[in-house]
Design a protein around this motif. Structure first.
Motif, short mmCIF file in Angstrom:
data_model
loop_
_atom_site.label_atom_id
_atom_site.label_comp_id
_atom_site.label_asym_id
_atom_site.label_seq_id
_atom_site.Cartn_x
_atom_site.Cartn_y
_atom_site.Cartn_z
N ILE A 159 32.34 36.27 -24.62
CA ILE A 159 32.25 34.89 -24.13
C ILE A 159 30.94 34.66 -23.39
CG2 ILE A 159 33.29 33.19 -22.59
CD1 ILE A 159 35.99 34.40 -23.18
N SER A 160 30.53 35.63 -22.58
CA SER A 160 29.30 35.50 -21.79
C SER A 160 28.08 35.33 -22.68
CB SER A 160 29.13 36.72 -20.89
OG SER A 160 30.19 36.84 -19.99
N LEU A 161 27.97 36.19 -23.69
CA LEU A 161 26.84 36.10 -24.61
C LEU A 161 26.83 34.75 -25.34
CD1 LEU A 161 26.98 39.70 -26.11
CD2 LEU A 161 25.12 38.77 -24.72
N PHE A 162 28.02 34.26 -25.68
CA PHE A 162 28.13 32.99 -26.41
C PHE A 162 27.71 31.81 -25.54
CE2 PHE A 162 30.67 29.24 -27.60
CZ PHE A 162 30.16 29.03 -28.87
N VAL A 163 28.31 31.68 -24.36
CA VAL A 163 28.02 30.50 -23.52
C VAL A 163 26.57 30.52 -23.02
CG1 VAL A 163 30.42 30.17 -22.84
CG2 VAL A 163 28.95 31.60 -21.43
N ALA A 164 26.05 31.70 -22.73
CA ALA A 164 24.66 31.78 -22.27
C ALA A 164 23.70 31.33 -23.36
CB ALA A 164 24.33 33.21 -21.84
N TYR A 165 23.98 31.72 -24.61
CA TYR A 165 23.12 31.34 -25.74
C TYR A 165 23.20 29.83 -26.00
CZ TYR A 165 21.11 31.45 -30.44
OH TYR A 165 20.32 31.22 -31.54
N ILE A 166 24.42 29.30 -26.02
CA ILE A 166 24.61 27.88 -26.30
C ILE A 166 24.00 27.01 -25.22
CG2 ILE A 166 26.34 26.06 -26.56
CD1 ILE A 166 26.08 27.82 -29.00
N CYS A 167 24.13 27.42 -23.96
CA CYS A 167 23.65 26.60 -22.84
C CYS A 167 22.13 26.51 -22.79
CB CYS A 167 24.18 27.16 -21.52
SG CYS A 167 25.92 26.77 -21.23
N PHE A 169 20.31 25.82 -25.39
CA PHE A 169 19.96 24.73 -26.30
C PHE A 169 20.71 23.44 -26.00
CE2 PHE A 169 19.39 28.79 -28.50
CZ PHE A 169 18.05 28.70 -28.87
N VAL A 170 21.91 23.57 -25.44
CA VAL A 170 22.72 22.38 -25.11
C VAL A 170 23.12 22.51 -23.64
CG1 VAL A 170 24.68 20.93 -25.76
CG2 VAL A 170 23.60 22.38 -27.48
N ARG A 171 22.32 21.97 -22.75
CA ARG A 171 22.55 22.15 -21.32
C ARG A 171 23.84 21.48 -20.85
NH1 ARG A 171 17.45 23.71 -19.21
NH2 ARG A 171 16.51 24.94 -20.89
N ASP A 172 24.29 20.45 -21.56
CA ASP A 172 25.50 19.74 -21.15
C ASP A 172 26.76 20.61 -21.25
OD1 ASP A 172 24.01 17.52 -20.68
OD2 ASP A 172 24.45 16.55 -22.58
N ILE A 173 26.68 21.67 -22.05
CA ILE A 173 27.84 22.56 -22.20
C ILE A 173 28.24 23.13 -20.85
CG2 ILE A 173 28.64 24.73 -23.20
CD1 ILE A 173 28.48 22.51 -25.22
N ASP A 174 27.25 23.37 -20.00
CA ASP A 174 27.52 23.92 -18.67
C ASP A 174 28.47 23.00 -17.88
OD1 ASP A 174 27.46 25.42 -16.43
OD2 ASP A 174 25.43 24.89 -15.82
N ASN A 253 16.47 35.22 -32.73
CA ASN A 253 16.09 33.91 -32.19
C ASN A 253 15.51 33.98 -30.78
OD1 ASN A 253 17.21 31.97 -34.35
ND2 ASN A 253 18.98 33.26 -33.90
N GLU A 254 14.92 35.11 -30.45
CA GLU A 254 14.31 35.25 -29.14
C GLU A 254 13.21 34.20 -28.92
OE1 GLU A 254 14.39 38.47 -26.70
OE2 GLU A 254 16.39 37.82 -27.25
N HIS A 255 12.42 33.93 -29.94
CA HIS A 255 11.33 32.97 -29.83
C HIS A 255 11.85 31.55 -29.63
CE1 HIS A 255 12.52 32.97 -34.06
NE2 HIS A 255 11.93 31.80 -34.20
N LYS A 256 13.00 31.24 -30.25
CA LYS A 256 13.58 29.92 -30.09
C LYS A 256 14.10 29.72 -28.66
CE LYS A 256 15.03 29.36 -34.91
NZ LYS A 256 16.17 29.13 -35.84
N ILE A 257 14.62 30.77 -28.07
CA ILE A 257 15.10 30.69 -26.70
C ILE A 257 13.95 30.39 -25.75
CG2 ILE A 257 16.13 32.01 -24.80
CD1 ILE A 257 17.80 33.51 -26.87
N ILE A 258 12.82 31.08 -25.97
CA ILE A 258 11.65 30.84 -25.13
C ILE A 258 11.16 29.41 -25.25
CG2 ILE A 258 9.23 31.49 -24.76
CD1 ILE A 258 9.97 34.32 -25.67
N LYS A 259 11.13 28.89 -26.47
CA LYS A 259 10.70 27.50 -26.67
C LYS A 259 11.64 26.51 -26.01
CE LYS A 259 8.21 28.20 -31.04
NZ LYS A 259 8.19 27.87 -32.49
N ALA A 260 12.94 26.79 -26.08
CA ALA A 260 13.94 25.89 -25.50
C ALA A 260 13.86 25.86 -23.98
CB ALA A 260 15.33 26.30 -25.94
N LEU A 261 13.40 26.97 -23.38
CA LEU A 261 13.28 27.01 -21.94
C LEU A 261 12.05 26.28 -21.44
CD1 LEU A 261 14.29 30.74 -21.29
CD2 LEU A 261 15.68 28.71 -20.89
#
Length: 261
Positions: A159-167, A169-174, A253-261
């Motif tokens: 669950i942790s890996l999932f919610v951290a990844y989703i949040c 790209f979609v900050r409202d999930i938090d 998708n490490e590069h996508k995470i960096i771009k999203a941040l």
């Protein structure tokens, strides 16, 4: 598969960072608190006192050894609740570090999950105190307790890996998570017994992983019976598969995470 192995090896190389994040997370939880780490014991005790007063005294719905029933459910749920909430912000919270140095992004939700394991250990101390006070003696089935804890840990890592990844790209999930967790709280036998549901709704408890885990804790600690091995096995295997899939997504998708941040 080779790329995946390299990614996992990269995480293992950063184990010192993982340990540091866990230690800093523990210190940060009650850094400005007067009582400090004592809150790890006091918080679950106050939580149990509130629900015991509302459900057991005001509503009069508590059964035999309801206080023990309640403390096991609330402390098991507290581990889940705090892990999900802290993991959701795990990557976003460390965006300044991530943008400067390459690090496997999955290490942050893994650290958040590991931090909450320590909190749960203190919760086990509270459970032990209640068992002694109310004279509830676990049977030999208590040997299965580490197995149940391990299954819950694997479940929470997924669950942790999932919610951290989703949040990322979609900050409202938090913001939505608190409402989702509230639904699971009242849909699970945390402050009420699963057997009290009407027969047509009993399947909700049967397929609820939270209910299976909490009922297994109570089985070995209160009722001297075996845990739900079948349900625990399904949770463990499905969680392990989800973890493997998510680590693959992180690695690709490490590069996508960096771009999203």
């Amino acid at each position: 598969m080779k790329f995946m192995r390299e990614y996992i090896n990269e995480i293992l190389k950063r184990k010192d960072l993982l340990i540091y994040l866990v230690k800093s997370g523990l210190k940060a939880e009650h850094r400005n608190s007067y009582l400090g780490y004592f809150w790890w014991l006091l918080d679950p005790l106050l939580n149990v006192a509130v629900y015991y007063f509302l459900v057991g005294i005001i509503l009069g719905r508590g059964g035999e050894n309801f206080a023990v029933f309640l403390v096991i459910g609330l402390i098991g749920w507290r581990w889940m609740n705090t892990t999900v909430n802290t993991s959701a912000r795990a990557i976003v919270k460390h965006s300044s570090i991530i943008n400067q140095v390459y690090l496997p992004k999955s290490i942050f939700p893994l650290a958040a999950s590991s931090t909450q394991v320590v909190n749960f250990v203190f919760g086990l101390v509270v459970i032990a105190i209640f068992l002694i006070i109310f004279g509830v003696m676990p049977g030999w089935q208590v040997v299965y307790l580490p197995l149940i804890i391990l299954v819950q840990l694997v479940f929470l890592l997924a669950i942790s890996l999932f919610v951290a990844y989703i949040c990322v790209f979609v900050r409202d999930i938090d913001n939505i998570l608190s409402h989702v967790l509230r639904v699971f709280f009242y849909a699970s036998p945390i402050i009420w017994e699963g057997g009290r549901l009407p027969a047509e709704y009993s399947w909700l408890v049967a397929i609820n992983p939270v209910a299976i885990i909490l009922d297994s804790y109570r089985a070995v600690l209160m009722y001297q019976t075996n845990p739900q091995f079948g349900g625990l096995l399904v949770i463990a295997l499905s969680s392990a598969v989800v973890i493997a899939i998510l680590l693959y997504f992180y690695s690709r998708n490490e590069h996508k995470i960096i771009k999203a941040l």
